[in-house]
Design an enzyme around this catalytic site. Structure first.
Site, PDB file in Angstrom:
ATOM      1  N   ALA A  24       0.810  -1.228   0.000  1.00  0.00           N
ATOM      2  CA  ALA A  24       0.000   0.000   0.000  1.00  0.00           C
ATOM      3  C   ALA A  24       0.842   1.277   0.000  1.00  0.00           C
ATOM      4  O   ALA A  24       0.453   2.282  -0.590  1.00  0.00           O
ATOM      5  CB  ALA A  24      -0.925  -0.003   1.211  1.00  0.00           C
ATOM      6  N   THR A  28       0.304   5.304  -1.544  1.00  0.00           N
ATOM      7  CA  THR A  28      -0.081   6.412  -0.660  1.00  0.00           C
ATOM      8  C   THR A  28       0.493   7.728  -1.168  1.00  0.00           C
ATOM      9  O   THR A  28      -0.126   8.778  -1.024  1.00  0.00           O
ATOM     10  CB  THR A  28       0.369   6.178   0.804  1.00  0.00           C
ATOM     11  OG1 THR A  28       1.725   5.769   0.821  1.00  0.00           O
ATOM     12  CG2 THR A  28      -0.479   5.144   1.493  1.00  0.00           C
ATOM     13  N   GLN A 105       0.354  -5.794  -4.112  1.00  0.00           N
ATOM     14  CA  GLN A 105      -0.844  -6.046  -3.311  1.00  0.00           C
ATOM     15  C   GLN A 105      -1.890  -4.977  -3.588  1.00  0.00           C
ATOM     16  O   GLN A 105      -2.984  -5.041  -3.055  1.00  0.00           O
ATOM     17  CB  GLN A 105      -0.476  -6.024  -1.823  1.00  0.00           C
ATOM     18  CG  GLN A 105       0.574  -7.051  -1.457  1.00  0.00           C
ATOM     19  CD  GLN A 105       0.968  -6.973   0.011  1.00  0.00           C
ATOM     20  OE1 GLN A 105       0.312  -7.544   0.877  1.00  0.00           O
ATOM     21  NE2 GLN A 105       2.035  -6.260   0.305  1.00  0.00           N
ATOM     22  N   ASP A 108      -5.063  -0.719  -7.655  1.00  0.00           N
ATOM     23  CA  ASP A 108      -5.374   0.550  -8.314  1.00  0.00           C
ATOM     24  C   ASP A 108      -4.920   0.653  -9.766  1.00  0.00           C
ATOM     25  O   ASP A 108      -5.237   1.619 -10.450  1.00  0.00           O
ATOM     26  CB  ASP A 108      -4.764   1.710  -7.514  1.00  0.00           C
ATOM     27  CG  ASP A 108      -3.295   1.459  -7.167  1.00  0.00           C
ATOM     28  OD1 ASP A 108      -2.525   1.045  -8.067  1.00  0.00           O
ATOM     29  OD2 ASP A 108      -2.912   1.672  -6.003  1.00  0.00           O
ATOM     30  N   HIS A 123      -4.111  -9.083  -5.461  1.00  0.00           N
ATOM     31  CA  HIS A 123      -5.476  -8.850  -4.971  1.00  0.00           C
ATOM     32  C   HIS A 123      -6.418  -8.338  -6.051  1.00  0.00           C
ATOM     33  O   HIS A 123      -7.486  -7.811  -5.750  1.00  0.00           O
ATOM     34  CB  HIS A 123      -5.440  -7.882  -3.778  1.00  0.00           C
ATOM     35  CG  HIS A 123      -4.673  -8.424  -2.602  1.00  0.00           C
ATOM     36  ND1 HIS A 123      -4.085  -7.629  -1.647  1.00  0.00           N
ATOM     37  CD2 HIS A 123      -4.384  -9.704  -2.250  1.00  0.00           C
ATOM     38  CE1 HIS A 123      -3.479  -8.407  -0.750  1.00  0.00           C
ATOM     39  NE2 HIS A 123      -3.637  -9.656  -1.098  1.00  0.00           N
TER      40      HIS A 123
END
Ligand code: ZN
Length: 249
Positions: A24, A28, A105, A108, A123
């Site tokens: 992630a 960010t 993971q 987007d 994912h």
């Protein structure tokens, strides 16, 4: 930081089969909040409190599809985000023949948007959606434009995101691809993940190469095994590394 940037530039120059494993923290810096830290407990109109993890579980999707989509559209789809310097550098390094695969993971699609071709999305992706009945494909716009639960134009069936929900298994072809890429690599760069979440922690055990590099803001469980550890913003690290290698991104 300068010494570490120099060292990472050297590692990249001497490597011919780099795999990047990202979490992630990679996104960010593009403005996508880390799902795990972003939100507390949700209180929809269900008469009880529901955690974010529960909201994107298979059970919740099946039982409360409309609430699922309300949460999903609000918290997991970011249509206007752009790749950051980490995504861009990795795409450039793939062009150079250095990076052979990205294992992510994230859901987007930002690596592909930056130009990367070989991306194993553990994912899934919010950009892909399928009718549960006739398997017709839909892009993310269909989800965003639909009020309530998105329905198939062809058969009226329910459309489901190609995202691995909690309680659902990962795609075995994706796992195989990720494992083979990691096992064949001479350098594994892990970024933006604390490696707490499986299968991340398990997958890196397949690495048999020379250089293990970790880039994360905070310490990770694998720091002591790594050849190089950098606790800085990952986009900034890649920008400086590419600059040290005489490349503009
Ligand atoms: Zn259909």
């Amino acid at each position: 930081m300068d010494e570490k940037i120099k060292r990472l530039a050297e590692i990249i120059d001497e490597s011919s089969n780099i795999v990047f494993f990202g979490g992630a923290g990679v996104s960010t810096e593009s403005g996508i909040p880390d799902f795990r830290s972003a939100n507390g407990i949700y209180n929809l109109d269900l008469g009880r409190e529901v955690s974010p993890e529960e909201m994107i579980s298979h059970t919740f999707y099946m039982r409360h599809t409309e609430d699922f989509y309300e949460f999903y559209k609000d918290k997991l789809i970011y249509p206007d985000v752009e790749p950051n310097d980490c995504h861009k550098a990795l795409a450039e390094l793939e062009q150079e023949g250095k990076v052979k695969a990205i294992v992510t993971q994230n859901i987007d699609g930002l690596h592909q948007k930056a130009g990367s071709k070989v991306v194993w999305e553990l994912h899934g992706s919010v950009l892909r959606n399928y009718c549960e009945s006739c398997h017709a494909f839909y892009g993310v716009d269909k989800i965003l434009e639909s009020a309530g639960v998105p329905k198939c134009d062809k058969c009226g069936g329910r459309i489901k995101p190609d995202v691995v929900l909690y309680e659902e298994g990962l795609d075995s072809d994706v796992i195989d691809g990720a494992v083979q890429a990691i096992a064949a690599s001479d350098t594994l760069i892990i970024g933006g993940t604390t490696l707490i979440v499986y299968p991340a922690a398990g997958l890196i055990h397949y690495f048999r190469g020379k250089n293990l590099v970790l880039i994360n803001m905070s310490e990770t469980s694998a720091d002591s095994n790594a050849d190089l550890v950098i606790h800085e913003r990952i986009g900034e690290v890649f920008r400086q590394v590419m600059e040290a290698r005489g490349k503009q991104i």
